[in-house]
Design an enzyme around this catalytic site. Structure first.
Site, mmCIF file in Angstrom:
data_model
loop_
_atom_site.group_PDB
_atom_site.id
_atom_site.type_symbol
_atom_site.label_atom_id
_atom_site.label_comp_id
_atom_site.label_asym_id
_atom_site.label_seq_id
_atom_site.Cartn_x
_atom_site.Cartn_y
_atom_site.Cartn_z
ATOM 1 C CE LYS A 195 -15.966 -2.338 12.465
ATOM 2 N NZ LYS A 195 -15.457 -2.795 11.163
ATOM 3 C CD GLU A 270 -1.061 -6.011 17.504
ATOM 4 O OE1 GLU A 270 -0.261 -5.350 16.790
ATOM 5 O OE2 GLU A 270 -1.642 -7.030 17.131
ATOM 6 C CB CYS A 304 0.773 -6.497 13.206
ATOM 7 S SG CYS A 304 0.512 -7.838 14.352
ATOM 8 C CD GLU A 401 1.888 -2.280 9.161
ATOM 9 O OE1 GLU A 401 0.918 -1.523 9.302
ATOM 10 O OE2 GLU A 401 2.147 -3.209 9.939
HETATM 11 P P1 NAI Z 1 -7.919 -0.214 9.497
HETATM 12 O O1 NAI Z 1 -7.103 0.166 10.677
HETATM 13 O O2 NAI Z 1 -8.672 0.848 8.771
HETATM 14 O O3 NAI Z 1 -9.007 -1.339 9.926
HETATM 15 C C1 NAI Z 1 -8.943 -2.151 11.076
HETATM 16 C C2 NAI Z 1 -10.290 -2.153 11.780
HETATM 17 O O4 NAI Z 1 -10.598 -0.845 12.208
HETATM 18 C C3 NAI Z 1 -11.467 -2.592 10.909
HETATM 19 O O5 NAI Z 1 -12.392 -3.315 11.690
HETATM 20 C C4 NAI Z 1 -12.073 -1.272 10.480
HETATM 21 O O6 NAI Z 1 -13.444 -1.368 10.164
HETATM 22 C C5 NAI Z 1 -11.872 -0.442 11.732
HETATM 23 N N1 NAI Z 1 -11.868 1.014 11.506
HETATM 24 C C6 NAI Z 1 -11.470 1.692 10.396
HETATM 25 N N2 NAI Z 1 -11.644 3.016 10.568
HETATM 26 C C7 NAI Z 1 -12.157 3.185 11.807
HETATM 27 C C8 NAI Z 1 -12.546 4.327 12.569
HETATM 28 N N3 NAI Z 1 -12.450 5.562 12.079
HETATM 29 N N4 NAI Z 1 -13.018 4.134 13.825
HETATM 30 C C9 NAI Z 1 -13.116 2.895 14.338
HETATM 31 N N5 NAI Z 1 -12.775 1.784 13.664
HETATM 32 C C10 NAI Z 1 -12.298 1.919 12.408
HETATM 33 O O7 NAI Z 1 -6.970 -0.984 8.498
HETATM 34 P P2 NAI Z 1 -7.170 -1.171 6.914
HETATM 35 O O8 NAI Z 1 -7.621 0.118 6.311
HETATM 36 O O9 NAI Z 1 -7.999 -2.373 6.699
HETATM 37 O O10 NAI Z 1 -5.685 -1.491 6.453
HETATM 38 C C11 NAI Z 1 -4.776 -0.411 6.200
HETATM 39 C C12 NAI Z 1 -3.423 -0.722 6.775
HETATM 40 O O11 NAI Z 1 -3.506 -0.857 8.182
HETATM 41 C C13 NAI Z 1 -2.791 -2.025 6.327
HETATM 42 O O12 NAI Z 1 -2.200 -1.922 5.080
HETATM 43 C C14 NAI Z 1 -1.791 -2.249 7.419
HETATM 44 O O13 NAI Z 1 -0.657 -1.463 7.219
HETATM 45 C C15 NAI Z 1 -2.511 -1.755 8.654
HETATM 46 N N6 NAI Z 1 -3.135 -2.881 9.383
HETATM 47 C C16 NAI Z 1 -2.499 -3.375 10.476
HETATM 48 C C17 NAI Z 1 -3.008 -4.476 11.121
HETATM 49 C C18 NAI Z 1 -2.345 -5.061 12.324
HETATM 50 O O14 NAI Z 1 -2.482 -6.249 12.553
HETATM 51 N N7 NAI Z 1 -1.659 -4.292 13.131
HETATM 52 C C19 NAI Z 1 -4.219 -5.154 10.661
HETATM 53 C C20 NAI Z 1 -4.845 -4.507 9.530
HETATM 54 C C21 NAI Z 1 -4.293 -3.418 8.919
#
Ligand code: NAI
Ligand code: MG
Length: 498
Positions: A195, A270, A304, A401
């Site tokens: 996904k 992660e 990250c 973050e």
């Molecule tokens: P997110 O954690 O919402 O999205 C990451 C993935 O999870 C996407 O594929 C999204 O569709 C999916 N996702 C979202 N809600 C979900 C749920 N309830 N159940 C299952 N999958 C779900 O991150 P977002 O909203 O894009 O970014 C917000 C913050 O998250 C960023 O500002 C950053 O701080 C952090 N982040 C950290 C990352 C890392 O590499 N550790 C990568 C992206 C975001």
């Protein structure tokens, strides 16, 4: 659309790809959503729609899980030898390299990152994930054990694939994150449902076409695009999924854990970070300054493991902060497609709002803006690379973050490693930590004291051969290395009374 790219063929392939509405890959076929819904994909450099993707939901996830289950239990995949799986992974890596031009352009248009970064890091890095993990396919073995009880026994373990795995990935390194999870899962013999992030689905879908071209059996890799709250949530709570591997926010990581309780599926997380970079007075500043700058400005800070909290000894603090600020001011900011761009836009409207919110919070809390601090007055989601100095530990810019190009810098005056590491460890996160010193004793003592999954000394960087993951709320489990592939396996013990 202006698409400068090195090869005419790559440009044409990418343009054609964008012009066709994209579908899900389920059971070896490209299919529209059951609901018929689609969603737009935006170019962060100008906010324009560049493609349409299928909006998957529970019904599509159900089909993908059924396909992955069938492919795992029956068909050619479970009958293939590890070396046949390894060969397919190598073929896929070669296909990625052969299409590097086109994939890099798609990544830049979708995520915003500089084309040269996509071309030099994301795309070859993704191919390397498949090559590296191909090597593990033939090396995943059980062990034999000597009995601890009297009698004649033969006792051993079998290392088996965990089963059907859901891979949920973010938008900061779209293809590389997909490869990072898919490669070890496939090497271990699992089947997968990927996904991609809704912000950046394109390169994963192109990868799906390459997966078909190189001859993976149908249903081994399924790709469902859509939103997190719907498609992502359906995948994480699905009773037919044996494991979820997730990269993204700590907040969603916690939701995934809850969703996993239904069938106690295995979970690897992660998550976020707020990684410290500590500069001792004896550090080689000619190397430390660009490293500190790259550590927070690379990929527009959407990393990250970004080194977002700088702690420098007071004797070198001013020089350091000034050096990092100068570096920031020299970065050529612009659309990723322009060949000389060093620093692209943030990925989305949501992220620009989030990051500018922190820029305001930092200034309001009294942090000193050394450079940057503003959104750029132009189309697209551009923000200036920013350095805040004189920050204190209660400020949100130091605690949370930001996931953008925003560095918080403060100095330390004592030489007590206990105090220095306590400050670095004063965070709910524990992904990475960076140290700059010429003193071996300090380096290794600090490496032990820091509560982080990875400690880098005099460098910024990771390697596939080294486990990567978080302490504390930065995650569960490790990716990369042997640990990273073993997390897609189960151990079965066999005890034979002779
Ligand atoms: P997110 O954690 O919402 O999205 C990451 C993935 O999870 C996407 O594929 C999204 O569709 C999916 N996702 C979202 N809600 C979900 C749920 N309830 N159940 C299952 N999958 C779900 O991150 P977002 O909203 O894009 O970014 C917000 C913050 O998250 C960023 O500002 C950053 O701080 C952090 N982040 C950290 C990352 C890392 O590499 N550790 C990568 C992206 C975001
Ligand atoms: Mg989210």
């Amino acid at each position: 659309m202006n698409i400068p790219v090195t090869s005419v063929e790559g440009k044409k392939l990418a343009t054609d790809f964008l012009a066709t509405p994209r579908k899900h890959l389920i059971n070896g076929k490209w299919v529209a959503s059951q609901s018929g819904k689609t969603f737009p994909v935006y170019n962060p450099a100008d906010g324009q729609v560049i493609a349409q993707a299928a909006e998957g939901d529970k019904a599509d996830i159900d089909l993908a899980v059924a396909a992955a289950r069938a492919a795992f239990e029956r068909g050619p995949w479970p009958k293939m030898t590890p070396s046949q799986r390894a060969k397919l992974l190598w073929k896929l890596a070669d296909a990625i390299d052969a299409h590097a031009d086109e994939l890099a352009l798609l990544e830049t248009l979708d995520n915003g990152k500089p084309l040269k970064l996509a071309r030099m890091a994301d795309i070859p890095g993704s191919a390397e994930k498949f090559r590296y993990n191909a090597g593990w396919a033939t090396k995943l073995n059980g062990e034999t054990m000597s009995a601890n009880k009297p009698g004649d026994w033969h006792m051993y373990t079998l290392r088996e694939p965990v089963g059907v795995v859901g891979l949920i990935v973010p938008w900061n390194f779209p293809l590389m994150m997909a490869a990072n999870k898919m490669a070890p899962a496939l090497a271990a013999g699992c089947t997968v449902i990927l996904k991609p992030a809704e912000q950046t689905p394109l390169t994963a879908l192109r990868l799906g076409e390459l997966i078909q071209e190189v001859g993976f059996p149908e249903g081994v890799v399924n790709i469902v695009t859509g939103f997190g709250e719907t498609a992502g949530a359906a995948l994480s709570e699905h009773p037919g999924v044996d494991k979820i591997s997730f990269t993204g926010s700590t907040e969603v990581g916690k939701l995934i854990l809850k969703a996993a309780t239904g069938n106690l599926k295995r979970v690897t997380l992660e998550l976020g970070g707020k990684s410290p970079i500590i500069i001792f007075p004896d550090a080689d500043l000619d190397r430390a300054i660009p490293a500190a700058a790259n550590g927070i400005f690379f990929n527009s800070g959407q990393v990250c493991a970004a080194s977002s909290r700088l702690y420098a000894h007071k004797d070198v603090f001013d020089k350091l902060v000034e050096g990092v600020a100068k570096h920031a001011e020299k970065l050529k900011v612009g659309p990723g497609t322009e060949p000389d761009t060093d620093f692209g836009p943030l990925v989305s409207q949501e992220q620009i709002e989030r990051v500018t919110g922190y820029l305001k919070a930092g200034a309001d809390a009294g942090a000193r803006v050394v450079t940057g601090g503003k959104r750029l007055d132009r189309e697209g989601y551009f923000v200036q690379p920013t350095v805040f100095a004189d920050t204190s530990h209660d400020m949100s810019i130091v605690r949370e973050e930001i996931f953008g190009p925003v560095l918080s810098a403060s100095s330390f005056s004592d030489d007590d490693l206990e105090q220095i590491s306590a400050k670095a460890n004063d965070t709910t996160y524990g992904l990475s930590a960076y140290l700059w010193t010429q003193n071996l004793g300090i380096a290794h003592k600090m490496a032990k004291k820091l509560k982080a999954g990875t400690v880098c000394v005099n460098t910024f960087g990771l390697d596939l051969a080294v486990p990567f993951g978080g302490y504390k709320q930065s995650g569960w489990g490790r990716e990369n290395a042997r640990e990273g592939v073993e997390t897609y396996t189960e151990i079965k013990s066999v005890i034979v009374g002779l």
